[in-house]
Design a protein around this motif. Sequence first.
Motif, PDB file in Angstrom:
ATOM      1  N   ARG A   3       9.863   6.742 -11.843  1.00 34.53           N
ATOM      2  CA  ARG A   3      10.394   5.927 -10.517  1.00 34.53           C
ATOM      3  C   ARG A   3       9.563   6.473  -8.896  1.00 34.53           C
ATOM      4  O   ARG A   3       9.643   5.689  -8.083  1.00 34.53           O
ATOM      5  CB  ARG A   3      12.192   5.278 -10.296  1.00 34.53           C
ATOM      6  CG  ARG A   3      12.811   5.455  -8.903  1.00 34.53           C
ATOM      7  CD  ARG A   3      12.818   4.163  -9.086  1.00 34.53           C
ATOM      8  NE  ARG A   3      13.411   3.667  -7.647  1.00 34.53           N
ATOM      9  CZ  ARG A   3      12.788   2.441  -6.831  1.00 34.53           C
ATOM     10  NH1 ARG A   3      12.410   1.791  -8.213  1.00 34.53           N
ATOM     11  NH2 ARG A   3      13.332   1.895  -6.290  1.00 34.53           N
ATOM     12  N   LYS A   5       7.170   7.935  -9.103  1.00 37.33           N
ATOM     13  CA  LYS A   5       5.175   8.324  -8.951  1.00 37.33           C
ATOM     14  C   LYS A   5       4.977   6.324  -8.340  1.00 37.33           C
ATOM     15  O   LYS A   5       4.771   6.386  -7.499  1.00 37.33           O
ATOM     16  CB  LYS A   5       5.002   7.588 -10.426  1.00 37.33           C
ATOM     17  CG  LYS A   5       4.497   9.063 -10.925  1.00 37.33           C
ATOM     18  CD  LYS A   5       4.327   9.289 -12.434  1.00 37.33           C
ATOM     19  CE  LYS A   5       4.082  10.405 -13.088  1.00 37.33           C
ATOM     20  NZ  LYS A   5       2.934  11.603 -13.609  1.00 37.33           N
ATOM     21  N   LEU A   6       6.387   5.706  -8.759  1.00 41.07           N
ATOM     22  CA  LEU A   6       6.413   4.174  -8.434  1.00 41.07           C
ATOM     23  C   LEU A   6       6.339   4.434  -6.688  1.00 41.07           C
ATOM     24  O   LEU A   6       5.609   3.160  -6.018  1.00 41.07           O
ATOM     25  CB  LEU A   6       7.908   3.346  -9.088  1.00 41.07           C
ATOM     26  CG  LEU A   6       7.663   1.901  -8.575  1.00 41.07           C
ATOM     27  CD1 LEU A   6       6.313   1.592  -9.218  1.00 41.07           C
ATOM     28  CD2 LEU A   6       8.435   0.879  -9.092  1.00 41.07           C
ATOM     29  N   ASP A   7       7.872   5.063  -6.749  1.00 40.29           N
ATOM     30  CA  ASP A   7       8.169   4.972  -4.930  1.00 40.29           C
ATOM     31  C   ASP A   7       6.467   5.585  -4.024  1.00 40.29           C
ATOM     32  O   ASP A   7       6.365   4.748  -2.890  1.00 40.29           O
ATOM     33  CB  ASP A   7       9.089   5.412  -4.571  1.00 40.29           C
ATOM     34  CG  ASP A   7      10.435   5.444  -5.392  1.00 40.29           C
ATOM     35  OD1 ASP A   7      10.219   3.876  -5.007  1.00 40.29           O
ATOM     36  OD2 ASP A   7      11.721   5.955  -4.739  1.00 40.29           O
ATOM     37  N   GLN A   8       6.331   6.647  -4.980  1.00 38.31           N
ATOM     38  CA  GLN A   8       5.193   6.985  -4.235  1.00 38.31           C
ATOM     39  C   GLN A   8       3.585   6.464  -4.512  1.00 38.31           C
ATOM     40  O   GLN A   8       2.977   5.337  -2.945  1.00 38.31           O
ATOM     41  CB  GLN A   8       4.536   8.494  -4.761  1.00 38.31           C
ATOM     42  CG  GLN A   8       5.325  10.084  -4.745  1.00 38.31           C
ATOM     43  CD  GLN A   8       4.588  10.778  -5.778  1.00 38.31           C
ATOM     44  OE1 GLN A   8       3.949  10.513  -6.610  1.00 38.31           O
ATOM     45  NE2 GLN A   8       4.701  11.390  -5.207  1.00 38.31           N
ATOM     46  N   TYR A   9       2.918   5.289  -5.086  1.00 40.24           N
ATOM     47  CA  TYR A   9       2.776   4.605  -5.558  1.00 40.24           C
ATOM     48  C   TYR A   9       2.907   2.947  -4.440  1.00 40.24           C
ATOM     49  O   TYR A   9       2.131   2.729  -3.375  1.00 40.24           O
ATOM     50  CB  TYR A   9       2.525   4.075  -6.655  1.00 40.24           C
ATOM     51  CG  TYR A   9       1.736   2.290  -6.807  1.00 40.24           C
ATOM     52  CD1 TYR A   9       0.279   2.843  -6.910  1.00 40.24           C
ATOM     53  CD2 TYR A   9       2.334   1.755  -7.563  1.00 40.24           C
ATOM     54  CE1 TYR A   9      -0.934   1.562  -7.056  1.00 40.24           C
ATOM     55  CE2 TYR A   9       1.117  -0.024  -6.660  1.00 40.24           C
ATOM     56  CZ  TYR A   9      -0.063   0.105  -6.562  1.00 40.24           C
ATOM     57  OH  TYR A   9      -0.804  -0.796  -6.985  1.00 40.24           O
ATOM     58  N   GLN A  10       4.262   2.708  -4.213  1.00 37.88           N
ATOM     59  CA  GLN A  10       4.495   1.697  -3.248  1.00 37.88           C
ATOM     60  C   GLN A  10       4.052   2.452  -1.832  1.00 37.88           C
ATOM     61  O   GLN A  10       3.442   1.446  -1.025  1.00 37.88           O
ATOM     62  CB  GLN A  10       5.683   1.549  -3.240  1.00 37.88           C
ATOM     63  CG  GLN A  10       6.383   0.221  -4.778  1.00 37.88           C
ATOM     64  CD  GLN A  10       7.333   0.314  -4.460  1.00 37.88           C
ATOM     65  OE1 GLN A  10       8.425   0.853  -4.319  1.00 37.88           O
ATOM     66  NE2 GLN A  10       7.417  -0.763  -5.904  1.00 37.88           N
ATOM     67  N   LYS A  11       4.908   3.788  -1.588  1.00 33.94           N
ATOM     68  CA  LYS A  11       4.062   3.820  -0.094  1.00 33.94           C
ATOM     69  C   LYS A  11       2.741   4.172   0.164  1.00 33.94           C
ATOM     70  O   LYS A  11       2.785   3.703   1.332  1.00 33.94           O
ATOM     71  CB  LYS A  11       5.389   5.698   0.370  1.00 33.94           C
ATOM     72  CG  LYS A  11       6.478   4.994   0.219  1.00 33.94           C
ATOM     73  CD  LYS A  11       7.038   6.789   0.189  1.00 33.94           C
ATOM     74  CE  LYS A  11       8.588   6.671   0.041  1.00 33.94           C
ATOM     75  NZ  LYS A  11       8.968   8.472   0.247  1.00 33.94           N
ATOM     76  N   GLN A  13       0.689   2.290  -0.605  1.00 32.03           N
ATOM     77  CA  GLN A  13       0.098   0.769  -0.851  1.00 32.03           C
ATOM     78  C   GLN A  13       0.092  -0.281   0.286  1.00 32.03           C
ATOM     79  O   GLN A  13       0.057  -0.604   0.946  1.00 32.03           O
ATOM     80  CB  GLN A  13       0.802  -0.174  -2.161  1.00 32.03           C
ATOM     81  CG  GLN A  13       0.118  -1.719  -2.236  1.00 32.03           C
ATOM     82  CD  GLN A  13       0.359  -2.222  -2.993  1.00 32.03           C
ATOM     83  OE1 GLN A  13       1.632  -1.666  -3.681  1.00 32.03           O
ATOM     84  NE2 GLN A  13      -0.441  -3.597  -3.796  1.00 32.03           N
ATOM     85  N   ASN A  14       1.768   0.373   0.911  1.00 31.70           N
ATOM     86  CA  ASN A  14       2.088  -0.540   2.273  1.00 31.70           C
ATOM     87  C   ASN A  14       1.746   0.482   3.278  1.00 31.70           C
ATOM     88  O   ASN A  14       1.058   0.113   4.765  1.00 31.70           O
ATOM     89  CB  ASN A  14       3.684   0.078   1.798  1.00 31.70           C
ATOM     90  CG  ASN A  14       4.716  -0.776   1.636  1.00 31.70           C
ATOM     91  OD1 ASN A  14       4.407  -1.370   0.562  1.00 31.70           O
ATOM     92  ND2 ASN A  14       5.583  -0.043   0.754  1.00 31.70           N
ATOM     93  N   ARG A  15       0.502   1.996   2.764  1.00 31.43           N
ATOM     94  CA  ARG A  15       0.470   2.834   3.867  1.00 31.43           C
ATOM     95  C   ARG A  15      -1.603   1.619   4.431  1.00 31.43           C
ATOM     96  O   ARG A  15      -2.174   1.673   5.612  1.00 31.43           O
ATOM     97  CB  ARG A  15      -0.144   4.634   3.981  1.00 31.43           C
ATOM     98  CG  ARG A  15      -0.683   5.036   4.722  1.00 31.43           C
ATOM     99  CD  ARG A  15      -1.272   5.835   4.176  1.00 31.43           C
ATOM    100  NE  ARG A  15      -1.928   5.972   3.081  1.00 31.43           N
ATOM    101  CZ  ARG A  15      -2.724   7.092   2.703  1.00 31.43           C
ATOM    102  NH1 ARG A  15      -3.261   6.872   3.936  1.00 31.43           N
ATOM    103  NH2 ARG A  15      -3.416   6.840   1.660  1.00 31.43           N
TER     104      ARG A  15
END
Length: 122
Positions: A3, A5-11, A13-15
């Motif tokens: 979870r 790592k997924l949150d870091q990836y999404q952040k 991607q949003n950045r």
Amino acid sequence: MKRKKLDQYQKAQNRALSYKEVYDLYHGQSLSWKEVCEKTGYSRNSVFRILRTFEAENPKMADQMKKKGRDVTPADYKQLQSEIARLQSELKREKLRADFYEEMVDFGKEVYGIDLKKAGTK
């Protein structure tokens, strides 16, 4: 752990998407830095930092975004077509690799009774 790592990836991607948006507003739509600040809510320093970072991380994309539609030459068009063809072939190769991996996992489970998906995670 997954979870996080997924949150870091999404952040990340949003950045990347917001950086691309700021770069497009400034170079693509030719807005002033003040207008970009008003639209995005970033400070002047943040806008210029984002522009520098985006250009450093994505030099090819930045060059393409700086050009307007009427400035695209046939050479640019051919370059984009070759880039698309290269990416499509890479995608096919990666799909084959993923399929091969799945088959090897299934084979290992059938023949040796080892679940390789669980074996690597501890």
